[in-house]
Motif scaffolding. Structure first.
Motif, mmCIF file in Angstrom:
data_model
loop_
_atom_site.group_PDB
_atom_site.id
_atom_site.type_symbol
_atom_site.label_atom_id
_atom_site.label_comp_id
_atom_site.label_asym_id
_atom_site.label_seq_id
_atom_site.Cartn_x
_atom_site.Cartn_y
_atom_site.Cartn_z
ATOM 1 N N LYS A 1 6.147 1.818 -5.242
ATOM 2 C CA LYS A 1 6.932 0.666 -5.664
ATOM 3 C C LYS A 1 6.147 -0.173 -6.669
ATOM 4 O O LYS A 1 4.917 -0.236 -6.627
ATOM 5 C CB LYS A 1 7.307 -0.222 -4.471
ATOM 6 C CG LYS A 1 8.217 0.446 -3.443
ATOM 7 C CD LYS A 1 9.612 0.693 -3.991
ATOM 8 C CE LYS A 1 10.509 1.403 -2.994
ATOM 9 N NZ LYS A 1 11.837 1.699 -3.574
ATOM 10 N N PRO B 1 6.504 -5.528 -5.317
ATOM 11 C CA PRO B 1 6.173 -6.251 -4.089
ATOM 12 C C PRO B 1 4.801 -6.897 -4.142
ATOM 13 O O PRO B 1 3.890 -6.404 -4.805
ATOM 14 C CB PRO B 1 6.205 -5.161 -3.006
ATOM 15 C CG PRO B 1 6.992 -4.054 -3.592
ATOM 16 C CD PRO B 1 6.739 -4.107 -5.069
ATOM 17 N N CYS C 1 3.436 2.772 0.097
ATOM 18 C CA CYS C 1 3.572 2.473 1.526
ATOM 19 C C CYS C 1 4.389 3.595 2.147
ATOM 20 O O CYS C 1 4.875 4.496 1.446
ATOM 21 C CB CYS C 1 4.263 1.128 1.734
ATOM 22 S SG CYS C 1 5.967 1.070 1.133
ATOM 23 N N LYS D 1 7.789 4.919 4.275
ATOM 24 C CA LYS D 1 9.202 4.543 4.215
ATOM 25 C C LYS D 1 9.563 3.529 5.296
ATOM 26 O O LYS D 1 10.355 2.622 5.062
ATOM 27 C CB LYS D 1 10.084 5.788 4.344
ATOM 28 C CG LYS D 1 10.097 6.652 3.108
ATOM 29 C CD LYS D 1 11.030 7.840 3.276
ATOM 30 C CE LYS D 1 11.107 8.665 2.002
ATOM 31 N NZ LYS D 1 11.956 9.859 2.169
ATOM 32 N N GLN E 1 7.696 1.167 6.577
ATOM 33 C CA GLN E 1 7.244 -0.158 6.137
ATOM 34 C C GLN E 1 8.247 -0.769 5.168
ATOM 35 O O GLN E 1 8.588 -1.941 5.263
ATOM 36 C CB GLN E 1 5.896 -0.049 5.421
ATOM 37 C CG GLN E 1 4.672 0.003 6.302
ATOM 38 C CD GLN E 1 3.423 0.078 5.449
ATOM 39 O OE1 GLN E 1 3.206 1.059 4.741
ATOM 40 N NE2 GLN E 1 2.600 -0.950 5.500
ATOM 41 N N TRP E 2 8.682 0.008 4.203
ATOM 42 C CA TRP E 2 9.588 -0.504 3.190
ATOM 43 C C TRP E 2 10.932 -0.887 3.803
ATOM 44 O O TRP E 2 11.496 -1.933 3.502
ATOM 45 C CB TRP E 2 9.762 0.527 2.080
ATOM 46 C CG TRP E 2 10.611 0.030 0.950
ATOM 47 C CD1 TRP E 2 11.838 0.482 0.588
ATOM 48 C CD2 TRP E 2 10.301 -1.043 0.061
ATOM 49 N NE1 TRP E 2 12.316 -0.232 -0.493
ATOM 50 C CE2 TRP E 2 11.386 -1.174 -0.834
ATOM 51 C CE3 TRP E 2 9.206 -1.898 -0.086
ATOM 52 C CZ2 TRP E 2 11.408 -2.132 -1.845
ATOM 53 C CZ3 TRP E 2 9.237 -2.859 -1.091
ATOM 54 C CH2 TRP E 2 10.322 -2.966 -1.953
ATOM 55 N N GLN E 3 11.447 -0.044 4.677
ATOM 56 C CA GLN E 3 12.738 -0.334 5.314
ATOM 57 C C GLN E 3 12.661 -1.581 6.185
ATOM 58 O O GLN E 3 13.626 -2.344 6.288
ATOM 59 C CB GLN E 3 13.201 0.881 6.119
ATOM 60 C CG GLN E 3 13.610 2.057 5.232
ATOM 61 C CD GLN E 3 13.697 3.375 5.964
ATOM 62 O OE1 GLN E 3 13.392 3.470 7.154
ATOM 63 N NE2 GLN E 3 14.092 4.419 5.248
ATOM 64 N N SER F 1 13.627 -5.032 4.547
ATOM 65 C CA SER F 1 14.936 -5.162 3.899
ATOM 66 C C SER F 1 15.547 -6.556 4.052
ATOM 67 O O SER F 1 16.312 -6.989 3.199
ATOM 68 C CB SER F 1 15.902 -4.106 4.445
ATOM 69 O OG SER F 1 16.080 -4.282 5.845
ATOM 70 N N ALA G 1 9.977 -9.523 -1.429
ATOM 71 C CA ALA G 1 9.355 -8.222 -1.152
ATOM 72 C C ALA G 1 7.852 -8.455 -1.062
ATOM 73 O O ALA G 1 7.161 -8.538 -2.073
ATOM 74 C CB ALA G 1 9.689 -7.230 -2.257
ATOM 75 N N PHE H 1 4.287 -7.649 1.457
ATOM 76 C CA PHE H 1 3.628 -7.015 2.588
ATOM 77 C C PHE H 1 2.750 -8.058 3.280
ATOM 78 O O PHE H 1 1.776 -8.544 2.690
ATOM 79 C CB PHE H 1 2.784 -5.823 2.126
ATOM 80 C CG PHE H 1 3.611 -4.643 1.723
ATOM 81 C CD1 PHE H 1 3.867 -3.615 2.615
ATOM 82 C CD2 PHE H 1 4.165 -4.576 0.458
ATOM 83 C CE1 PHE H 1 4.646 -2.534 2.248
ATOM 84 C CE2 PHE H 1 4.946 -3.495 0.080
ATOM 85 C CZ PHE H 1 5.191 -2.474 0.980
ATOM 86 N N PRO I 1 0.162 -2.491 2.551
ATOM 87 C CA PRO I 1 0.492 -1.162 2.022
ATOM 88 C C PRO I 1 -0.692 -0.222 2.183
ATOM 89 O O PRO I 1 -1.807 -0.651 2.506
ATOM 90 C CB PRO I 1 0.808 -1.436 0.553
ATOM 91 C CG PRO I 1 0.037 -2.675 0.230
ATOM 92 C CD PRO I 1 0.045 -3.497 1.494
#
Length: 199
Positions: A70, A73, A94, A96, A98-100, A103, A108, A110, A116
């Motif tokens: 990404k 973020p 990162c 998936k 973590q990213w989800q 939401s 965005a 961390f 990450p």
């Protein structure tokens, strides 16, 4: 007779207040209680980031389908005795999940308990100290396991890979030219420094 009005000093924000500020389309970082706008990148900087993103996405499709790459973020940087900072790496990786999990966030970002897996900064003439010195300490404080510094500046063309060793980073290697860049996270990564520095 009217007197001159003295401007009020800029009010510092807490990190929690920063999290609640709405996104206004600007690329910013949060440093020492203030929202700081990030300088617009050069065309070469953008080209290198796009090339790196393409290389990383190709690697992920083949070797690490549980990861995502990404751009945009931020990463919370814990501070002692003052508001935490937030840095905005050029690219990060990162998993998936973590990213989800992000939401529903206003930003965005961390948070310090879920950094990450890897951050990447591409050096510009105005960010040499920040990318090669300050961020080495800050991303380590955030417990980001791996940090890449991609330096395309004339005379310094290299990719440095830093790996978290306890509370600080250890330099895994500084790679130049046709040397394959080695990564702890991306164990099958074989792009050369020259390929990663291509704009």
């Amino acid at each position: 007779m009217t007197g001159l009005q003295t401007a009020n000093p800029k009010q510092k924000l807490t990190f929690e207040q920063y999290l609640l500020t709405p996104y206004d389309g600007r690329r910013t970082e949060f440093v020492n209680g203030e929202i700081v706008e990030v300088t617009e990148p050069s065309p070469l900087h953008i080209d290198i980031i796009e090339n790196l993103a393409d290389l990383l996405k190709a690697y992920i499709r083949t070797h690490a389908s549980d990861l995502v790459v990404k751009s945009g973020p931020g990463v919370q940087i814990p501070q002692v005795g003052r508001p935490d900072n937030s840095r905005d790496p050029d690219l990060l990786i990162c998993n998936k999940a973590q990213w989800q999990a992000m939401s529903g966030f206003t930003k965005a970002l961390f948070l310090k308990d879920t950094p990450p897996l890897l951050t990447i900064e591409v050096v510009s003439p105005g960010t040499i100290k920040k990318d090669t010195q300050d961020n080495v300490g800050e991303y380590a404080d955030a417990k980001v396991p791996e940090y890449w510094v991609v330096n395309p500046l004339p005379g310094y063309e290299s990719v440095s890979v830093w790996v978290l060793d306890g509370r600080a980073y250890a330099l895994k290697g500084e790679f130049k030219g046709e040397q394959p860049v080695q990564s702890e996270l991306l164990t099958l990564w074989d792009a050369t420094a020259a390929e990663m520095l291509a704009g």
